[in-house]
Design an enzyme around this catalytic site. Structure first.
Site, PDB file in Angstrom:
ATOM      1  N   HIS A  28      -6.356  13.484   4.130  1.00 56.17           N
ATOM      2  CA  HIS A  28      -7.375  12.598   4.677  1.00 56.17           C
ATOM      3  C   HIS A  28      -7.225  12.607   6.184  1.00 56.17           C
ATOM      4  O   HIS A  28      -6.149  12.325   6.704  1.00 56.17           O
ATOM      5  CB  HIS A  28      -7.194  11.179   4.143  1.00 56.17           C
ATOM      6  CG  HIS A  28      -8.393  10.319   4.439  1.00 56.17           C
ATOM      7  ND1 HIS A  28      -8.629   9.804   5.677  1.00 56.17           N
ATOM      8  CD2 HIS A  28      -9.432   9.938   3.679  1.00 56.17           C
ATOM      9  CE1 HIS A  28      -9.759   9.109   5.656  1.00 56.17           C
ATOM     10  NE2 HIS A  28     -10.268   9.182   4.450  1.00 56.17           N
ATOM     11  N   LEU A  38     -11.324   6.869  -4.315  1.00 62.95           N
ATOM     12  CA  LEU A  38     -11.252   7.676  -3.108  1.00 62.95           C
ATOM     13  C   LEU A  38     -10.474   6.934  -2.031  1.00 62.95           C
ATOM     14  O   LEU A  38     -10.646   5.744  -1.840  1.00 62.95           O
ATOM     15  CB  LEU A  38     -12.687   7.938  -2.633  1.00 62.95           C
ATOM     16  CG  LEU A  38     -12.830   9.138  -1.718  1.00 62.95           C
ATOM     17  CD1 LEU A  38     -12.445  10.417  -2.431  1.00 62.95           C
ATOM     18  CD2 LEU A  38     -14.244   9.206  -1.197  1.00 62.95           C
ATOM     19  N   ASP A  39      -9.638   7.619  -1.302  1.00 65.09           N
ATOM     20  CA  ASP A  39      -8.861   7.067  -0.176  1.00 65.09           C
ATOM     21  C   ASP A  39      -7.831   6.032  -0.624  1.00 65.09           C
ATOM     22  O   ASP A  39      -7.221   5.363   0.210  1.00 65.09           O
ATOM     23  CB  ASP A  39      -9.761   6.410   0.891  1.00 65.09           C
ATOM     24  CG  ASP A  39     -10.752   7.388   1.464  1.00 65.09           C
ATOM     25  OD1 ASP A  39     -10.500   8.594   1.395  1.00 65.09           O
ATOM     26  OD2 ASP A  39     -11.777   6.942   2.003  1.00 65.09           O
ATOM     27  N   GLU A  40      -7.607   5.897  -1.932  1.00 65.14           N
ATOM     28  CA  GLU A  40      -6.646   4.898  -2.406  1.00 65.14           C
ATOM     29  C   GLU A  40      -5.483   5.525  -3.162  1.00 65.14           C
ATOM     30  O   GLU A  40      -4.666   4.825  -3.734  1.00 65.14           O
ATOM     31  CB  GLU A  40      -7.347   3.870  -3.310  1.00 65.14           C
ATOM     32  CG  GLU A  40      -8.246   2.905  -2.583  1.00 65.14           C
ATOM     33  CD  GLU A  40      -7.484   1.955  -1.659  1.00 65.14           C
ATOM     34  OE1 GLU A  40      -6.366   1.538  -2.018  1.00 65.14           O
ATOM     35  OE2 GLU A  40      -7.999   1.658  -0.565  1.00 65.14           O
ATOM     36  N   ARG A  73       0.831  -1.208   0.000  1.00 68.76           N
ATOM     37  CA  ARG A  73       0.000   0.000   0.000  1.00 68.76           C
ATOM     38  C   ARG A  73       0.863   1.254   0.000  1.00 68.76           C
ATOM     39  O   ARG A  73       0.357   2.360  -0.202  1.00 68.76           O
ATOM     40  CB  ARG A  73      -0.912  -0.027   1.243  1.00 68.76           C
ATOM     41  CG  ARG A  73      -1.835   1.156   1.408  1.00 68.76           C
ATOM     42  CD  ARG A  73      -2.849   1.256   0.274  1.00 68.76           C
ATOM     43  NE  ARG A  73      -3.713   2.415   0.428  1.00 68.76           N
ATOM     44  CZ  ARG A  73      -3.434   3.612  -0.077  1.00 68.76           C
ATOM     45  NH1 ARG A  73      -2.340   3.791  -0.798  1.00 68.76           N
ATOM     46  NH2 ARG A  73      -4.259   4.615   0.106  1.00 68.76           N
TER      47      ARG A  73
END
Lengths: 283, 283, 283, 283
Positions: D191, D226-228, A210
């Site tokens: 974020h 989103l969020d990745e 990630r």
């Protein structure tokens, strides 16, 4: 004269006068409070307290059962420990040795308010290492087929050993809900990740994939819902693109050691109160 | 109904029953303790407490003077504040603006249990910036010759403003021992270094010359011994050979902002008890 | 085929084309650069480089002496190590065991690019512990009277052992300037404090007395000026009024272990370049 | 004489001699490398480089297009920026002001290698605040119905403004994949969580409910998932049971500010190379 120290962890519905009642009860029975810490969760209306006192005159003030009865009468859930007895700790290990050495060395340095009394492993690798620390070593192999029998054997052994706490020092077997229930004693686990991120296996590979810039470790009480037990302590370390999976694993080992040791230390000092699936840590 | 909250900070010779007596006094006068934290310095034999309660029925339980008299009778030194009055804060600045903006913005966000009421500066640069935050600005120039007169002017102004706390937000003048004594109010300073290392001027240049791998900042109460006042909060940031003096100064600005703001927040919430030249911070 | 890796650390007067010349030299001799990091101190006009390459074809590209001659010709000071030889590390200890165990366990885990080859101590306490790790143990007592003779003995032994690095793992004797000069090999020390604060003895007592909110540890190269050697690594831990001197010592042990291990790891990977009394760490 | 500085970010299939070829090209065209950092992902067989040089003689060495052609010929993907042009940054905001003030103040202090040129908001609240910093303010309301039209308007405006970078400083609208594609410029988002934990809304409430002991913030490039998006920077802060959701939000604001500012600073200095859904940050 020997002055036993008692530590009580209380929680229950908040109501006026709780601090006064608890401290009054202790004072009237000859106790001298040496530490006290309260927390009021005002949204939930719950009162939490850790109180530690010297029982200077013996009698009820030195009797865990007497305090327990008193606190229960106030509507509180309560745990009382006394310095007269030191908790007995059994460590479960598999093949990774860093957490085990770390715990054993800290215990020998006198960092823990408790005694390491035995090592249980599903492998035989640590037999001589345990002996080096003067710790009895019990090899109980576990396979899918023998799991139930192995857990029965572990439970019997833990009973004989009088274990007050089980520490999973990178023990690579999942304990069944049935085992945890029958044990009825706290079990502390080190999760090699910053929960709730990367729950599940191979978290350092997940983290590397990630591209996160921080890795973490989490010490928590084991519950039937794996990776969902009440969190006691967490910490993180910074990583960069220059760190491969191996470096993450090495840095993770350091995190796992210090986070697990801190959680065990706090638990043994009666600083961790479990409430629902969260903890209140009176550090 | 409005329930005033009182916060007391106590310390004095340790003796059995102090927690019980304090909580009993509050409970009997209709107070409900919402937070309480004790510390016993067992080597020195000193008891420290921060206790916060809601005065549900008015009367003595809502009267700071009554509690003060009670605690003094126990041999304690005590400070009591009440939510009925919000501390008035005056900020001293010179030419560096980062700490000032940070305090003003946090105050506007509601982070502080107190009111910024004015800005005093030895330069005129911040007049319009202060106005932008709705804050009165007072320009009091200081030179070696006019220092005594300037301090007299500052003292008179602080008296008029009813200042409860002075914050030196990178104010580049040393306040005289005489000023501090006449003021009789706490003064929080941000020292742009990890004390006791690099006391004195140009700490980032000193740190760079010494090749340290961490730089720090320290918030402390100002005392007549410069750089020796009781420390409230400290923090550090990591630096490498790639960071020049300019980078250290930039990273230092970030430390100075957050460390000073934390110290001011804790002070205004009545969490900082000064004892000798040290502090007990009930966070 | 076995590919030896070479690591060079260079520094000298900055001049255009250095990166091109160094990388060109390596490329033309069959080397493949796997890591390279440069730093230019523009104020001082100094160029620093760490370059690591695989010598794919042998010959000059695999010959440390050839590169050394080349770099010296550019006016650079240079150190070259090759993966064909692993540095030999001798650990000096006294009575505190935490740093020693930590180093030995990490070495066994394979964390270091070098070999622990012996333990030297002014006490005999660790004889069996060292044996447990398979490490030869040498007891060389030191008193004020025998210091010169003891150092002569240590030097002879280090010579026989072929030591490339000496690590002082809480060795409680000061090494003389004469010893350091005759040794002519790097010596890494762990100072149980955040230097330059609390230089000298009993830093945890000093820190407690001053009421600091952070304690630290510093790993540095030993030089004739005690506590003034080039700093390799530092770290800190947060403390509060609840921590007594004993807690500071315990937290300090953790810092000392991790800071010393990191410094030793970086040194053994050829990441630390000493320049004046500072270091450039190519992490 | 004015010496333009060029910064190139390269990546592509690893092959022997890349460092030599790149540095040779620059040197032969009169360039003086002032910083260079390489990374080899040996598992993936990919070479990454950031190289910064002064073009002392003009000509090809000062021409981004010439270097781009050269690097492309080596099979590399490349981005080149030059100090002759400063990137133009547009900030998107909604109602939370902490990140915006933080960016504007740092820009004014000269911390960024770029220019804030305008503020775009779906609310009108910040009109006067933006003006206070001398920044043009554009109010473009967004509703579910008008979203497509609003995005078209934003794109047109960003084109007119010549935006090189968009920073979402707590902008509470999701940008469509279509918008991101048409924009063709990087967008940095903050974020308010430690990703991948607590992706989605109200992360501080989630963190409080789970009882975590650390909260975090993550700055990343916005992507259609989103969020990745690739993570640029992350940091965490410690929390305890004494912290309510409000405290988590306050601590989170501090994290959000510093993490976003660091990511923007690195991006503007050409230190962030995106590779797949990860980043290589040459700090």
């Amino acid at each position: 004269m020997f002055l036993p120290t008692l530590i009580a962890l209380l929680h229950g519905p908040d109501q006026p006068g709780l601090v006064a009642r608890v401290s009054g009860w202790i004072f009237e029975r000859g106790g001298n409070i040496v530490h006290a810490d309260q927390h009021h969760d005002r949204e939930a209306g719950v009162f939490f307290q850790r109180v530690e006192w010297e029982a200077r005159t013996g009698g009820e003030g030195a009797d865990p059962a007497a305090f327990r009865a008193f606190a229960t009468g106030l509507g509180m859930k309560v745990q009382v420990t006394t310095s007269a007895s030191r908790p007995r700790v059994v460590v479960f290990v598999s093949k990774a040795e860093h957490c085990f050495h770390d715990l054993a060395l800290r215990w020998r340095e006198g960092e823990f308010s408790g005694e390491l009394v035995a090592v249980i492993s599903n492998h035989s690798d640590f037999a001589s290492v345990a002996k080096g620390y003067g710790l009895p070593f019990h090899h109980i192999p576990v396979t899918a087929e023998t799991k139930a029998a192995a857990e029965a054997k572990q439970l019997a052994l833990l009973g004989e050993l009088g274990a007050d706490l089980v520490v999973l020092a990178r023990y690579m077997q999942v304990l069944s809900a049935d085992f945890l229930e029958k044990l009825g004693r706290p079990v502390i686990n080190i999760h090699h990740s910053f929960l709730p991120a990367f729950a599940g296996g191979r978290p350092y590979h997940q983290a590397h994939a990630r591209g996160v810039k921080l890795i973490g470790a989490t010490a928590h009480y084991a519950t039937r819902d794996l990776d969902e037990g009440p969190i006691i302590h967490q910490d993180v370390a910074r990583v960069t693109h220059r760190h491969g999976v191996d470096d993450l694993i090495r840095k993770g080992r350091d995190l796992e050691k210090t986070v697990l040791a801190q959680a065990v230390r706090w638990h043994l000092e009666g600083r961790v109160l479990v409430y629902g699936h969260k903890t209140v840590v009176f550090d």
